[in-house]
Design a protein around this motif. Structure first.
Motif, PDB file in Angstrom:
ATOM      1  N   THR A   1       3.517   2.245   3.119  1.00 25.22           N
ATOM      2  CA  THR A   1       3.674   1.226   2.088  1.00 25.22           C
ATOM      3  C   THR A   1       2.350   0.557   1.763  1.00 25.22           C
ATOM      4  O   THR A   1       2.070   0.239   0.602  1.00 25.22           O
ATOM      5  N   ILE A   2       1.523   0.341   2.774  1.00 29.57           N
ATOM      6  CA  ILE A   2       0.215  -0.277   2.531  1.00 29.57           C
ATOM      7  C   ILE A   2      -0.641   0.624   1.648  1.00 29.57           C
ATOM      8  O   ILE A   2      -1.272   0.169   0.677  1.00 29.57           O
TER       9      ILE A   2
ATOM     10  N   VAL B   1      -1.819  -0.350  -2.372  1.00 30.80           N
ATOM     11  CA  VAL B   1      -3.156  -0.389  -2.969  1.00 30.80           C
ATOM     12  C   VAL B   1      -3.143   0.339  -4.312  1.00 30.80           C
ATOM     13  O   VAL B   1      -3.644  -0.173  -5.330  1.00 30.80           O
ATOM     14  N   LEU B   2      -2.560   1.546  -4.328  1.00 37.15           N
ATOM     15  CA  LEU B   2      -2.456   2.291  -5.581  1.00 37.15           C
ATOM     16  C   LEU B   2      -1.551   1.576  -6.569  1.00 37.15           C
ATOM     17  O   LEU B   2      -1.831   1.541  -7.780  1.00 37.15           O
TER      18      LEU B   2
ATOM     19  N   ILE C   1       7.504   4.037  -2.625  1.00 35.78           N
ATOM     20  CA  ILE C   1       7.718   3.178  -1.461  1.00 35.78           C
ATOM     21  C   ILE C   1       7.315   1.754  -1.789  1.00 35.78           C
ATOM     22  O   ILE C   1       8.030   0.784  -1.501  1.00 35.78           O
ATOM     23  N   SER C   2       6.141   1.602  -2.407  1.00 35.08           N
ATOM     24  CA  SER C   2       5.638   0.271  -2.740  1.00 35.08           C
ATOM     25  C   SER C   2       6.451  -0.378  -3.851  1.00 35.08           C
ATOM     26  O   SER C   2       6.616  -1.599  -3.865  1.00 35.08           O
TER      27      SER C   2
ATOM     28  N   ILE D   1      -1.174  -6.618   9.283  1.00 36.35           N
ATOM     29  CA  ILE D   1      -0.815  -6.339   7.897  1.00 36.35           C
ATOM     30  C   ILE D   1      -0.219  -7.564   7.214  1.00 36.35           C
ATOM     31  O   ILE D   1      -0.343  -7.735   6.005  1.00 36.35           O
ATOM     32  N   LYS D   2       0.391  -8.434   8.005  1.00 34.75           N
ATOM     33  CA  LYS D   2       1.167  -9.536   7.429  1.00 34.75           C
ATOM     34  C   LYS D   2       0.343 -10.451   6.533  1.00 34.75           C
ATOM     35  O   LYS D   2       0.880 -11.070   5.603  1.00 34.75           O
TER      36      LYS D   2
END
Length: 541
Positions: A213-214, A218-219, A434-435, A467-468
């Motif tokens: 997901t991270i 970004v994309l 996912i994002s 990540i939070k």
């Protein structure tokens, strides 16, 4: 409630079948003629990947409907009889990650392999790349999971006395607890010292989903922010820049002749790059020039289409011109509708996500009221907004790909899309889906509350160690809104300008200037080099 669950299962099965058939239809109609009756494995990956992407988007509305199945139940454990959405989410996104990072790269390496090699050697070469990637990814994931694969939940310690059940209750803002003494039983009135951190280790599947997901976020922030503006504005300004009238025959011949000259120049450049490849000097400059040629080839296609629109030929020239006019009117209508949706998205992000506390639930309330009108109306609108966001990501990737040299472009063309471009776009869609789901689960948290998606993407992901902070400070949402604003400004400043034929060579089509005897098959000749290139950056046949 049992009937509701059975209906939900039937709807889910029917939707999956429809999605599968639709993706097969897309593949059949978009594939290049050279790929017919071959490249079956890449085609399977394309259909399967597109199906997973579409189903994952539709799973969030299904999750909301699944939650409503036990909302009015009168006995404990009713929700345990509904669909196991959390397990389904984990399964779908594990498959998503495997496709993006392993299967699609393997299919691309295999498809772009040297055609002169045997099938076994091409499979071996593709497996070496994929196995190397798998080992590196496995080591990185294992190390990260072992070191920082934990979730830090911030909780408040609340306490209160116990007492016998009273006949009357005596509570107030100054006395929220039972009995006397110093207690903290109200989360709104407790001081900062009552906050504690509850640490637990995330499951490995959830951790994989979080990292994927991270990468997708970004994309998503880049492509989605640009695409949310360029998707509707591109359609609107396409109508504004439309050809107002048919050009004369002499003008047509003049423009076509200029395209022919540019075609020869591009063929010379392609031949020079071919010689460099044979000599083994394939450095950074060579790759940069390859991508420049790709962009010029795509630019010519736009020039060719524009020239053909401005001077329709054949027995049905008048009909062709009428269809062109209607096509631009359709773009205007769709652009206006898309602009309304895009503005609604941006406004919702600002007033619900970026302002704390939120000014209004906005679209959340809209979906809830639509559900009150008809049970699935809000769910359908919810799914539409999620799909629109995914379309914006694709539009943004195409726009930036045409303007930035370091981004490889793989356009989708009706009846002319090779499998490597198909695979690239499927990978992009899967990664960003996912994002998109995570973003929608957060943006529509009020409407999608108490769902399995919100548990995974809302609680676990946003509390994951390391990540939070990206989510705590709304980094992706801010980047999305800023890029959307800049794109709106860009189109407002430059989008209205009418583009003239540049004559830059693009596309492998025969452009015959009637009466001039000049056939622009040179564009085909210069693209033959790109087909043979080891890089496989862009295939033309």
């Amino acid at each position: 409630m049992g009937d509701f669950n059975l209906a939900l299962v039937i709807v889910a099965i029917v939707v999956c079948i429809i999605v599968l058939l639709f993706n097969v239809y897309l593949l059949v109609n978009y594939q290049h003629p050279d790929d017919k009756n071959q490249a079956y494995f890449p085609k399977f990956v394309v259909v399967f990947g597109l199906s997973i992407a579409a189903i994952s988007i539709l799973m969030l509305p299904a999750d909301v409907a699944n939650r409503q199945a036990c909302r009015r139940a009168i006995y404990n454990g009713a929700c345990n009889l509904t669909l196991p959405m959390k397990d389904l989410w984990i399964a779908v996104y594990i498959v998503d990650a495997v496709l993006v990072f392993f299967i699609i790269p393997f299919a691309m390496f295999y498809y772009e392999g040297d055609q002169d090699k045997s099938v076994a050697k091409r499979i071996k070469s593709a497996l070496l790349w994929v196995i190397t990637t798998a080992i590196v990814c496995g080591l990185v994931l294992g190390i990260l999971y072992g070191v920082i694969g934990k979730v830090d939940f911030t909780v408040r310690h609340l306490s209160s006395n116990t007492t016998t059940f009273p006949s009357t209750w005596d509570f107030s803002s100054s006395q929220p607890c039972i009995g006397s003494g110093v207690h903290q039983c109200s989360a709104y009135l407790t001081n900062a010292s009552s906050e504690k951190t509850w640490t637990m280790r995330a499951t490995f599947p959830e951790y994989i989903v979080a990292l994927a997901t991270i990468v997708g976020s970004v994309l998503f922030a880049i492509f989605g922010g640009v695409g949310i503006a360029c998707l509707p504005l591109g359609l609107i300004f396409s109508f504004i820049r439309r050809p107002k009238a048919v050009i004369t025959r002499s003008q047509y011949i003049k423009e076509a002749t200029e395209l022919g000259k540019k075609a020869r120049e591009l063929k010379k450049a392609a031949d020079a790059l071919h010689q460099e490849e044979r000599s083994g000097s394939k450095g950074r400059k060579w790759r940069k020039n390859i991508k420049s040629v790709e962009k010029e080839l795509l630019q010519l296609e736009e020039d060719v289409n524009l020239l053909e629109e401005m001077y329709p030929q054949g027995e049905k020239a008048e009909t062709s011109w009428a269809l062109t006019v209607l096509g631009y009117l359709a773009k205007l209508v769709l652009g206006i509708l898309g602009l309304i949706v895009s503005v609604a998205w941006v406004v919702h992000i600002i007033i619900y996500l970026l302002i704390d506390p939120p000014l209004s639930p906005f679209l959340n309330e809209v979906f809830i009221k639509l559900d009150d009108i008809w049970g699935l109306l809000g769910t359908v609108a919810f799914a539409f907004f999620c799909f629109y966001l995914l379309l914006a990501v694709i539009a943004g990737a195409m726009m930036l790909g045409l303007r930035l040299v370091f981004i490889t472009i793989h356009p989708m063309k009706w009846g002319a899309t090779l499998m490597n471009s198909f695979l690239f776009n499927v990978g992009l869609i899967l990664l960003c889906s996912i994002s998109v789901i995570q973003f929608c689960a957060t943006a529509f948290g009020y409407y999608a509350q108490a769902t399995a998606a919100q548990e995974i993407f809302g609680h676990t992901l946003q509390s994951l160690r390391g990540i939070k902070y990206l989510y705590k400070y709304n980094v992706f949402q801010i980047a999305f809104v800023v890029l959307a604003g800049l794109t709106f400004v860009y189109y407002g400043a430059f989008g209205w300008r009418k583009r003239k034929l540049s004559g830059s060579v693009e596309r492998r089509e025969d452009i015959l200037a009637s009466g001039s005897g000049m056939c622009y098959t040179l564009a085909w000749a210069c693209t033959g080099y790109l087909q043979q290139s080891e890089m496989g950056l862009y295939h033309f046949r």
